[in-house]
Write a protein that holds these residues in place. Structure first.
Motif, mmCIF file in Angstrom:
data_model
loop_
_atom_site.group_PDB
_atom_site.id
_atom_site.type_symbol
_atom_site.label_atom_id
_atom_site.label_comp_id
_atom_site.label_asym_id
_atom_site.label_seq_id
_atom_site.Cartn_x
_atom_site.Cartn_y
_atom_site.Cartn_z
ATOM 1 N N THR A 77 -58.752 -20.452 41.076
ATOM 2 C CA THR A 77 -59.130 -21.707 40.422
ATOM 3 C C THR A 77 -57.890 -22.465 39.930
ATOM 4 N N THR A 78 -56.837 -21.736 39.594
ATOM 5 C CA THR A 78 -55.577 -22.379 39.212
ATOM 6 C C THR A 78 -55.025 -23.157 40.400
ATOM 7 N N ILE A 79 -55.103 -22.558 41.578
ATOM 8 C CA ILE A 79 -54.637 -23.233 42.796
ATOM 9 C C ILE A 79 -55.502 -24.468 43.061
ATOM 10 N N TYR A 80 -56.802 -24.314 42.955
ATOM 11 C CA TYR A 80 -57.732 -25.424 43.171
ATOM 12 C C TYR A 80 -57.421 -26.581 42.212
ATOM 13 N N ASN A 81 -57.261 -26.273 40.934
ATOM 14 C CA ASN A 81 -56.988 -27.306 39.932
ATOM 15 C C ASN A 81 -55.626 -27.957 40.159
ATOM 16 N N THR A 82 -54.638 -27.154 40.532
ATOM 17 C CA THR A 82 -53.297 -27.676 40.784
ATOM 18 C C THR A 82 -53.312 -28.634 41.964
ATOM 19 N N LEU A 83 -54.011 -28.269 43.030
ATOM 20 C CA LEU A 83 -54.108 -29.152 44.194
ATOM 21 C C LEU A 83 -54.843 -30.441 43.834
ATOM 22 N N GLY A 84 -55.863 -30.337 42.998
ATOM 23 C CA GLY A 84 -56.585 -31.523 42.548
ATOM 24 C C GLY A 84 -55.680 -32.465 41.783
ATOM 25 N N ARG A 85 -54.839 -31.913 40.889
ATOM 26 C CA ARG A 85 -53.894 -32.746 40.143
ATOM 27 C C ARG A 85 -52.870 -33.393 41.068
ATOM 28 N N ALA A 86 -52.582 -32.740 42.188
ATOM 29 C CA ALA A 86 -51.613 -33.279 43.156
ATOM 30 C C ALA A 86 -52.273 -34.272 44.112
ATOM 31 N N GLY A 87 -53.581 -34.518 43.930
ATOM 32 C CA GLY A 87 -54.273 -35.495 44.759
ATOM 33 C C GLY A 87 -54.832 -34.926 46.048
ATOM 34 N N ILE A 88 -54.874 -33.601 46.153
ATOM 35 C CA ILE A 88 -55.408 -32.958 47.352
ATOM 36 C C ILE A 88 -56.814 -32.471 47.033
ATOM 37 N N SER A 89 -57.781 -32.986 47.780
ATOM 38 C CA SER A 89 -59.162 -32.556 47.576
ATOM 39 C C SER A 89 -59.622 -31.770 48.801
ATOM 40 N N ALA A 90 -60.711 -31.054 48.660
ATOM 41 C CA ALA A 90 -61.266 -30.307 49.788
ATOM 42 C C ALA A 90 -61.665 -31.266 50.900
ATOM 43 N N MET A 91 -62.131 -32.451 50.527
ATOM 44 C CA MET A 91 -62.536 -33.431 51.535
ATOM 45 C C MET A 91 -61.318 -33.899 52.345
ATOM 46 N N LYS A 92 -60.195 -34.157 51.665
ATOM 47 C CA LYS A 92 -58.980 -34.569 52.366
ATOM 48 C C LYS A 92 -58.497 -33.458 53.276
ATOM 49 N N LEU A 93 -58.514 -32.227 52.792
ATOM 50 C CA LEU A 93 -58.079 -31.102 53.602
ATOM 51 C C LEU A 93 -58.973 -30.952 54.824
ATOM 52 N N HIS A 94 -60.275 -31.120 54.639
ATOM 53 C CA HIS A 94 -61.214 -31.000 55.742
ATOM 54 C C HIS A 94 -60.938 -32.074 56.799
ATOM 55 N N ARG A 95 -60.673 -33.307 56.351
ATOM 56 C CA ARG A 95 -60.407 -34.400 57.278
ATOM 57 C C ARG A 95 -59.121 -34.126 58.062
ATOM 58 N N VAL A 96 -58.074 -33.673 57.380
ATOM 59 C CA VAL A 96 -56.813 -33.381 58.059
ATOM 60 C C VAL A 96 -57.008 -32.252 59.057
ATOM 61 N N ALA A 97 -57.728 -31.224 58.677
ATOM 62 C CA ALA A 97 -57.969 -30.091 59.572
ATOM 63 C C ALA A 97 -58.784 -30.527 60.784
ATOM 64 N N GLN A 98 -59.752 -31.411 60.604
ATOM 65 C CA GLN A 98 -60.554 -31.895 61.721
ATOM 66 C C GLN A 98 -59.711 -32.694 62.700
ATOM 67 N N GLU A 99 -58.763 -33.457 62.172
ATOM 68 C CA GLU A 99 -57.935 -34.293 63.027
ATOM 69 C C GLU A 99 -56.908 -33.479 63.800
ATOM 70 N N HIS A 100 -56.623 -32.263 63.367
ATOM 71 C CA HIS A 100 -55.625 -31.427 64.009
ATOM 72 C C HIS A 100 -56.258 -30.665 65.171
ATOM 73 N N ASN A 101 -55.717 -30.865 66.371
ATOM 74 C CA ASN A 101 -56.210 -30.177 67.553
ATOM 75 C C ASN A 101 -54.998 -29.600 68.276
ATOM 76 N N GLU A 102 -54.896 -28.286 68.328
ATOM 77 C CA GLU A 102 -53.721 -27.616 68.890
ATOM 78 C C GLU A 102 -53.491 -27.987 70.351
ATOM 79 N N ASP A 103 -54.553 -28.065 71.157
ATOM 80 C CA ASP A 103 -54.403 -28.420 72.572
ATOM 81 C C ASP A 103 -53.843 -29.831 72.735
ATOM 82 N N LEU A 104 -54.331 -30.762 71.909
ATOM 83 C CA LEU A 104 -53.817 -32.130 71.974
ATOM 84 C C LEU A 104 -52.346 -32.180 71.562
#
Length: 108
Positions: A50-77
């Protein structure tokens, strides 16, 4: 005079947070427990997920942003892109800055 700071000191310092952000930049689909383990073995820090979760939130990183970045990443491409770009020499390339990218703006 220094401003008064109340509460507990942060468990992760600036360098630790920077390390976390670099890990996420390299691979945005880490789970919190994996980040927790990496902090333990790479930085010798034991913190709750939860410390990591809260720290990332303070840094402006949300689970939604991480999910979007991960979706856009395609190793084959990525591999295909690298193969195509290998045919050019560095002096034949030009780069654009997309700092103002907005997913709500239609393709131009």
């Amino acid at each position: 005079r220094h401003p008064r700071v109340s509460g507990r000191p942060r468990a992760l310092n600036y360098s630790d947070v920077h390390h976390l952000l670099e890990l996420i930049k390299q691979r945005p689909d880490w789970f919190l427990d994996e980040l927790q383990h990496l902090l333990k073995i790479n930085r010798f820090i034991s913190v709750h997920y939860t410390t990591i979760y809260n720290t990332l939130g303070r840094a402006g990183i949300s689970a939604m942003k991480l999910h979007r970045v991960a979706q856009e990443h395609n190793e084959d491409l990525c591999i295909d892109y690298m193969r195509k770009m290998a045919q050019y020499s560095p002096d034949e390339l030009a780069f654009l800055d997309e700092v103002h990218k907005n997913d709500k703006t239609p393709q131009r």
